[in-house]
Design an enzyme around this catalytic site. Structure first.
Site, PDB file in Angstrom:
ATOM      1  N   ASP A  27       0.855  -1.185   0.000  1.00 49.30           N
ATOM      2  CA  ASP A  27       0.000   0.000   0.000  1.00 49.30           C
ATOM      3  C   ASP A  27       0.889   1.233   0.000  1.00 49.30           C
ATOM      4  O   ASP A  27       2.104   1.147   0.214  1.00 49.30           O
ATOM      5  CB  ASP A  27      -0.929   0.009   1.221  1.00 49.30           C
ATOM      6  CG  ASP A  27      -1.998   1.094   1.139  1.00 49.30           C
ATOM      7  OD1 ASP A  27      -2.517   1.324   0.027  1.00 49.30           O
ATOM      8  OD2 ASP A  27      -2.310   1.711   2.168  1.00 49.30           O
ATOM      9  N   CYS A  49      -4.185  -1.393  -2.376  1.00 51.17           N
ATOM     10  CA  CYS A  49      -4.209   0.023  -2.746  1.00 51.17           C
ATOM     11  C   CYS A  49      -4.959   0.138  -4.062  1.00 51.17           C
ATOM     12  O   CYS A  49      -4.536  -0.439  -5.069  1.00 51.17           O
ATOM     13  CB  CYS A  49      -2.784   0.564  -2.900  1.00 51.17           C
ATOM     14  SG  CYS A  49      -2.685   2.251  -3.541  1.00 51.17           S
ATOM     15  N   CYS A 102     -10.535   3.783  -1.579  1.00 48.40           N
ATOM     16  CA  CYS A 102      -9.144   3.978  -1.160  1.00 48.40           C
ATOM     17  C   CYS A 102      -8.971   3.236   0.148  1.00 48.40           C
ATOM     18  O   CYS A 102      -9.848   3.308   1.032  1.00 48.40           O
ATOM     19  CB  CYS A 102      -8.838   5.467  -0.979  1.00 48.40           C
ATOM     20  SG  CYS A 102      -7.219   5.799  -0.237  1.00 48.40           S
TER      21      CYS A 102
END
Length: 261
Positions: A9, A72, A179
């Site tokens: 991420d 991500c 997100c």
């Protein structure tokens, strides 16, 4: 780092996903990479994201990781193809599982709250429309949220959420938290907009990882789970930003980039 699953991420959001993975997959080892040297990803170009993704994927493969989970959205939607081309180990992203979770609920309108790069890719809309072209999808970039979460500065989060969501609240039935950082403030969103259904990637990523471990026949049976946390930038900053939801005790930490070997 043999027999590890890599989790990637841009920052602390992926630690929230890691919490769910490590709790369900108790016999699997993990190495988590937070590329907080380059956070936020949302304002980066596709070429920059591809470069970061390739460097991380190659680093993990060199260190014996057996599979990579991209926790991500921005990286999944902009760099996964180039990452897959650069290594021989399987790589899976977060976007399609998130869409699958939303589509299972037969809703007809949704707000995608995401980074600008995720919205620019248009992949979320494409994934939804592939299955049901009648669903109304609105998209809203929320650049302040990642900055606030990464700096552990939540004082102005509610104002930012109202700025980004309020004009859509009467038009949609749900919000996709596009997100990985956003589920960290999911309770705040739910309190502000109790009538909207919120979708994130946590459970879907656990399900996907289980499915792919079996598909590739690479499931482990380690008696003791080992977890490595690596920040390409500051470990201290990562700890401070995640102190409310992630416990670093007992885990090895590494600080430094992935392209300097």
């Amino acid at each position: 780092m043999k027999d590890y699953i890599g989790v990637v991420d841009s920052g602390v959001g992926g630690l929230d996903i890691l919490n769910y993975l490590k709790a369900d997959l108790k016999h699997e080892n993990f190495i988590f990479i937070a590329d907080n040297m380059h956070v936020p990803y949302g304002a980066k170009s596709k070429e920059q994201l591809e470069q970061y993704g390739i460097e991380i994927a190659q680093y993990l493969e060199r260190n014996g990781v057996k599979m990579i989970i991209i926790a991500c959205n921005t990286l999944s939607l902009n760099a996964i193809d180039k990452m897959r081309e650069s290594v021989s180990i399987p790589i899976y992203g977060i976007a399609r599982p998130t869409v699958k979770g939303f589509l299972n609920h037969d809703l007809k309108s949704v707000l995608l709250l995401a980074t600008q790069a995720t919205i620019n890719s248009n992949r979320y809309v494409e994934f939804i429309k592939e299955i049901d072209d009648s669903i109304i999808v609105y998209s809203q970039a929320a650049p302040k949220l990642v900055d606030y979460i990464e700096s552990n500065n939540l004082a102005n989060i509610n104002d930012a959420l109202i700025e980004y969501i309020d004009s859509y609240a009467s038009k949609v039935e749900a919000i996709i938290l596009g997100c990985t950082h956003y589920p960290i403030i999911k309770d705040r969103i739910k309190k502000l907009y109790p009538n909207l259904t919120l979708f994130d990637s946590r459970k879907q990523m656990v399900q996907l990882t289980n499915e792919k471990l079996d598909y590739h026949n690479i499931r482990s049976s380690n008696e003791k789970q080992e977890i490595i946390i690596q920040a390409t930038g500051s470990i201290k900053a990562l700890r401070e930003a995640s102190q409310l939801f992630f416990d670093f005790n007992g885990y090895q930490t590494i600080e430094g980039g992935v392209n300097n070997e």
